[in-house]
Design an enzyme around this catalytic site. Structure first.
Site, PDB file in Angstrom:
ATOM      1  N   GLU A  58       0.822  -1.225   0.000  1.00 27.76           N
ATOM      2  CA  GLU A  58       0.000   0.000   0.000  1.00 27.76           C
ATOM      3  C   GLU A  58       0.853   1.271   0.000  1.00 27.76           C
ATOM      4  O   GLU A  58       0.413   2.316  -0.475  1.00 27.76           O
ATOM      5  CB  GLU A  58      -0.961   0.008   1.188  1.00 27.76           C
ATOM      6  CG  GLU A  58      -2.105  -1.003   1.070  1.00 27.76           C
ATOM      7  CD  GLU A  58      -1.751  -2.401   1.577  1.00 27.76           C
ATOM      8  OE1 GLU A  58      -0.553  -2.650   1.852  1.00 27.76           O
ATOM      9  OE2 GLU A  58      -2.662  -3.230   1.698  1.00 27.76           O
ATOM     10  N   PHE A 120     -11.674  -7.264  13.827  1.00 32.54           N
ATOM     11  CA  PHE A 120     -10.598  -7.731  12.966  1.00 32.54           C
ATOM     12  C   PHE A 120     -10.258  -6.654  11.931  1.00 32.54           C
ATOM     13  O   PHE A 120     -11.135  -6.130  11.257  1.00 32.54           O
ATOM     14  CB  PHE A 120     -11.012  -9.031  12.258  1.00 32.54           C
ATOM     15  CG  PHE A 120      -9.964  -9.516  11.293  1.00 32.54           C
ATOM     16  CD1 PHE A 120      -8.696  -9.880  11.732  1.00 32.54           C
ATOM     17  CD2 PHE A 120     -10.238  -9.589   9.938  1.00 32.54           C
ATOM     18  CE1 PHE A 120      -7.726 -10.308  10.848  1.00 32.54           C
ATOM     19  CE2 PHE A 120      -9.270 -10.018   9.035  1.00 32.54           C
ATOM     20  CZ  PHE A 120      -8.008 -10.374   9.496  1.00 32.54           C
ATOM     21  N   GLN A 121      -8.996  -6.336  11.835  1.00 33.15           N
ATOM     22  CA  GLN A 121      -8.485  -5.316  10.917  1.00 33.15           C
ATOM     23  C   GLN A 121      -9.117  -3.943  11.126  1.00 33.15           C
ATOM     24  O   GLN A 121      -9.311  -3.189  10.184  1.00 33.15           O
ATOM     25  CB  GLN A 121      -8.628  -5.764   9.454  1.00 33.15           C
ATOM     26  CG  GLN A 121      -7.759  -6.990   9.174  1.00 33.15           C
ATOM     27  CD  GLN A 121      -7.579  -7.286   7.705  1.00 33.15           C
ATOM     28  OE1 GLN A 121      -8.492  -7.090   6.915  1.00 33.15           O
ATOM     29  NE2 GLN A 121      -6.394  -7.776   7.348  1.00 33.15           N
ATOM     30  N   LYS A 170     -17.630  -0.983   5.752  1.00 37.73           N
ATOM     31  CA  LYS A 170     -18.037  -1.964   4.755  1.00 37.73           C
ATOM     32  C   LYS A 170     -19.549  -1.972   4.513  1.00 37.73           C
ATOM     33  O   LYS A 170     -20.004  -2.082   3.373  1.00 37.73           O
ATOM     34  CB  LYS A 170     -17.580  -3.360   5.196  1.00 37.73           C
ATOM     35  CG  LYS A 170     -17.836  -4.421   4.145  1.00 37.73           C
ATOM     36  CD  LYS A 170     -17.157  -5.730   4.465  1.00 37.73           C
ATOM     37  CE  LYS A 170     -17.352  -6.718   3.332  1.00 37.73           C
ATOM     38  NZ  LYS A 170     -16.681  -7.996   3.593  1.00 37.73           N
ATOM     39  N   MET A 485      24.169   9.424   2.399  1.00 33.71           N
ATOM     40  CA  MET A 485      23.911  10.690   3.081  1.00 33.71           C
ATOM     41  C   MET A 485      24.156  10.556   4.585  1.00 33.71           C
ATOM     42  O   MET A 485      24.653  11.482   5.228  1.00 33.71           O
ATOM     43  CB  MET A 485      22.475  11.149   2.800  1.00 33.71           C
ATOM     44  CG  MET A 485      22.193  12.556   3.252  1.00 33.71           C
ATOM     45  SD  MET A 485      23.351  13.747   2.564  1.00 33.71           S
ATOM     46  CE  MET A 485      22.462  14.337   1.130  1.00 33.71           C
TER      47      MET A 485
END
Ligand SMILES: Cc1ncc(C[n+]2csc(CCOP(=O)(O)OP(=O)(O)O)c2C)c(N)n1
Lengths: 578, 165
Positions: A58, A120-121, A170, A485
């Site tokens: 993602e 969940f999630q 959802k 760097m």
């Protein structure tokens, strides 16, 4: 409307999402599926208006959408699932936020009835992202969905742009309602300013014309505000020197003699010295970032400052300015151009001549000189060769580190939206996925990602996405076997204690590229650099991963160290102190 | 450094308060007090926020607040004539006759009200400026104080000045 028609079409929230995207003219959605966005993915499956690009992480989705937005000026769109999908997206959202990139991120959320239950999630996406979005919404009713998405696009793309997140539970995507996409947005609490204040603009034009040692300092706002043309016209009309920030590169042609290079921590000697000595500073769409100003106490000590910016909170945040103008950079510059043309006053020719003589004297130091006789591959040489191989006309994305600074210093960008990098957040991992967005937006264009062997590994999985969508990006890996760097700072400020800045156990990048189905090349000899690039760019339809084994010890100069002023640059170990 | 009372009209949305609070913590501004409640229009809340800082900081605070999409309008009340009030509920010991007399006298002087009486204590209601409430607390002997609940300041402009959407 036919009142007799009782069968008014109702559609699901998921379908509404897709219809809204289509109504906004969205070409690509960068995303990754999961439980709470399954209805939306099902709706995606059944249509052809919007193309979904399946990334591998993602973070890659947000950076790709971001690259697309930077290259086109249109908002990038992201679709991810709840919980880990949302948290994985956060780095990319914060990256877009810091650089004011328009983006709409749609996150799935657990069903409304489960919110707050540690389902969940479940993660509070609105809470997690609050500090790094321009605004965010949680949709609680399918009837609000279309309006919310309309507002999201409006907020993301107007005023000072930025990412906007819309969290959709959802169940909302399963509920049905009548689809009615609003034509306009009216938010009483969000009214971005566009026109500058005429009185201020008049005052500014007088100050600008009175300058003896003027300096134009332009930032990313000029690119975001599509004002490159106006900046160029303004600068040429006045004959004043112009410097650009890391985010502003391309807002004025780098090959033009009035351009004195980038300013700031790794800016040119002439740009930083001109900042320090100028008597009138014209700041355009820039925000006086700490990497640009150096020590604030020593910043532009002799200058009266005009500051044009769309965001009032950018004005006098770090540096007190004399003439603030809040407004769209493009429209303010056009007003200014009008006033300057009408004015019976002209820029002071005599003063300008001696100012340019001074600037040319600074230029003669050739601060970007490097050792061209080295037997090793100098990273600067690779960038110069890249510039030649692409005739200076490529889209260049970059990761974060030394390679980023060299790309900014040695690739001369003549056009806006060609230089795509994470300036504000400095996100390693940005380069490759953002190149995906750029290449999708401009399928025929040459796109190269300048990266380092550390940065590229942060989103290397997107090589797979590139394969799936046939994206012929050229990856230019400046492989110095160090987080260069970090190593540079440790060399300079930590007595060469190179704590964890080495890159051990590196993969064979050639084989790695090949295993993804791409072409890999390893270049170990300086005499092969130009030929390799030529060969790679000749492969128009292939992604080529060029692994350049570069000089491990090279550092980025000039450098304005933390706590120093623009006039206290370090030009390099074999050079005198500026 | 000066104390400023900033009055804010904002959308009466679930996240609005945390946006304001989050802004202050993220940017390191301090909040002395903050009160918020819906207005006559239930879609809007009115917030009074007391903060302090140099002129530059206060300018940034008002600009950053204005930038929040949920903020409809705001005004720095300190820049003009305005009225500030705070409500305090305070529980004090009132066991002996002596204590009861003394507390009652103070409540009268400060124009407060005793709103609950128990065997050993009084609960007092007092409104006024922040200074007045501080003074009342100071006037009480510390050992007498059991519990202090202050609402924080609510503010409004004087005269014709008003903050409307
Ligand atoms: C996600 C992330 N983690 C850490 C850093 C800190 N950081 C800045 S530059 C750098 C080294 C980058 O190394 P490399 O990609 O090899 O580029 P080089 O500097 O060698 O050109 C690091 C670790 C960062 N910018 N981003």
């Amino acid at each position: 409307m036919n009142m007799a028609n009782t069968e008014i079409e109702t559609i699901t929230g998921a379908e509404i999402v897709i219809r809204c995207l289509a109504a906004e003219g969205v070409e690509f959605v960068f995303g990754y599926p999961g439980g709470s966005v399954l209805h939306i993915y099902d709706a995606l499956f059944k249509q052809t208006d919007v193309q979904h690009i399946l990334v591998r992480h993602e973070q890659g989705a947000t950076h790709s959408a971001d690259g697309y937005a930077r290259a086109t000026g249109k908002p990038g769109v992201v679709l991810v699932t709840s919980g880990p999908g949302a948290t994985n997206a956060v780095t990319g959202i914060a990256t877009a936020y810091m650089d004011s990139i328009p983006m709409v991120v749609i996150t799935g959320q657990v069903p409304t009835s489960l919110i707050g239950n540690d389902a969940f999630q479940e993660v509070d996406a609105v809470g997690v992202t609050r500090p790094c979005v321009k605004h965010n919404f949680l949709v609680k009713d399918v009837k609000d969905l279309a309006r919310t998405l309309k507002e999201a696009f409006f907020v993301a793309t107007t005023g000072r742009p930025g990412p906007v997140l819309v969290d959709i539970p959802k169940d909302i995507t399963a509920h049905t309602t009548v689809f009615d996409y609003p034509q306009t947005v009216d938010m009483r609490s969000y009214k971005p300013v566009t026109m500058g204040h005429m009185g201020q603009i008049r005052k500014a034009s007088e100050l600008i014309l009175s300058a003896k040692r003027p300096m134009i300092y332009t930032g990313g706002g000029a690119i975001l505000g599509n004002a490159a043309e106006a900046v160029t016209e303004f600068t040429r009309l006045l004959g004043y020197p112009i410097t650009l920030t890391l985010m502003g590169l391309g807002a004025y042609p780098a090959t033009d003699p009035q351009y004195v290079g980038m300013l700031g921590m790794h800016g040119t000697y002439e740009a930083n010295m001109a900042m320090h000595e100028c008597d009138v500073l014209i700041a355009i769409g820039a925000r006086f970032d700490d990497r640009v100003t150096g020590d604030l106490a020593k910043f532009c000590p002799y200058a009266k400052i005009v500051h044009i910016d769309i965001d009032p909170s950018s004005i006098s945040k770090n540096v007190q300015v004399d003439i603030p103008i809040v407004g769209n950079v493009n429209s303010v510059l056009h007003e200014l151009l009008g006033l300057i043309r009408e004015s019976n006053r002209q820029p002071d020719k005599e003063a300008l001549t001696s100012w340019w003589a001074q600037i040319d004297a600074w230029r003669s130091k050739e601060c970007l000189r490097y050792d061209r006789n080295s037997p090793l591959i100098k990273p600067q040489f690779v960038i110069e060769s890249l510039y030649k191989a692409t005739q200076g006309d490529a889209f260049i994305t970059s990761d974060v580190g030394q390679h980023q600074m060299w790309a900014a210093q040695y690739y001369k960008f003549d056009k806006p939206r060609r230089w795509i990098n994470s300036g504000g957040l400095g996100t390693m991992g940005f380069g490759l996925p953002s190149a995906i967005g750029v290449q999708l937006a401009h399928p025929e264009a040459t796109v190269a990602c300048v990266t380092g062997e550390a940065s590229i590994q942060m989103c290397i999985q997107e090589l797979s996405t590139c394969m799936q969508y046939d994206l012929p990006i050229k990856v230019v890996n400046l492989n110095n076997r160090y987080m260069g760097m970090v190593r540079q700072w440790q060399e300079m400020f930590y007595d060469k204690r190179y704590s964890h800045s080495y890159m051990d156990a590196l993969p064979d990048f050639v084989k790695l590229a090949e295993s993804y189905g791409h072409v890999g090349m390893r270049i170990e000899n300086r005499d092969d650099v130009e030929e390799a690039l030529k060969e790679a760019f000749a492969m128009k339809n292939r992604l080529v991963f060029l692994d350049f084994v570069t000089d491990q010890t090279e550092n980025v100069y000039p450098m304005v160290a933390t706590g120093k002023g623009h006039h206290e640059m370090f030009l390099g170990p074999d050079r005198e102190l500026a | 450094m000066r104390r400023h009372t900033i009055s804010i009209l904002l959308e009466n949305e679930a996240g609005a308060l945390s946006r304001v609070a989050g802004l202050f913590s993220a940017r390191g501004y301090n909040i002395e007090s903050l009160t918020v409640a819906p207005t006559e229009d239930p879609s809007m809340s009115r917030m009074t926020l007391v903060t302090s800082g140099s002129d530059n900081i206060i300018e940034q605070i008002t600009k950053q607040l204005n930038k929040l999409v949920d903020v409809i309008k705001l005004i720095d009340l300190t820049e003009g004539q305005h009225i500030e009030r705070e409500l305090m509920l305070i529980k004090v010991k009132a066991a002996s006759n002596n204590q009861r007399e003394e507390v009652k006298r103070l409540v009268d002087i400060f124009r407060g009200r005793i709103i609950d009486v128990a065997d050993n204590n009084y609960t007092i209601e007092l409104t006024g400026t922040c200074d007045k409430i501080d003074a009342f607390i100071k006037a009480l002997e510390e050992p007498l104080i059991i519990e202090v609940v202050r609402t924080g300041i609510s503010g409004i402009g004087r005269g014709n000045k008003s903050l409307q959407a």
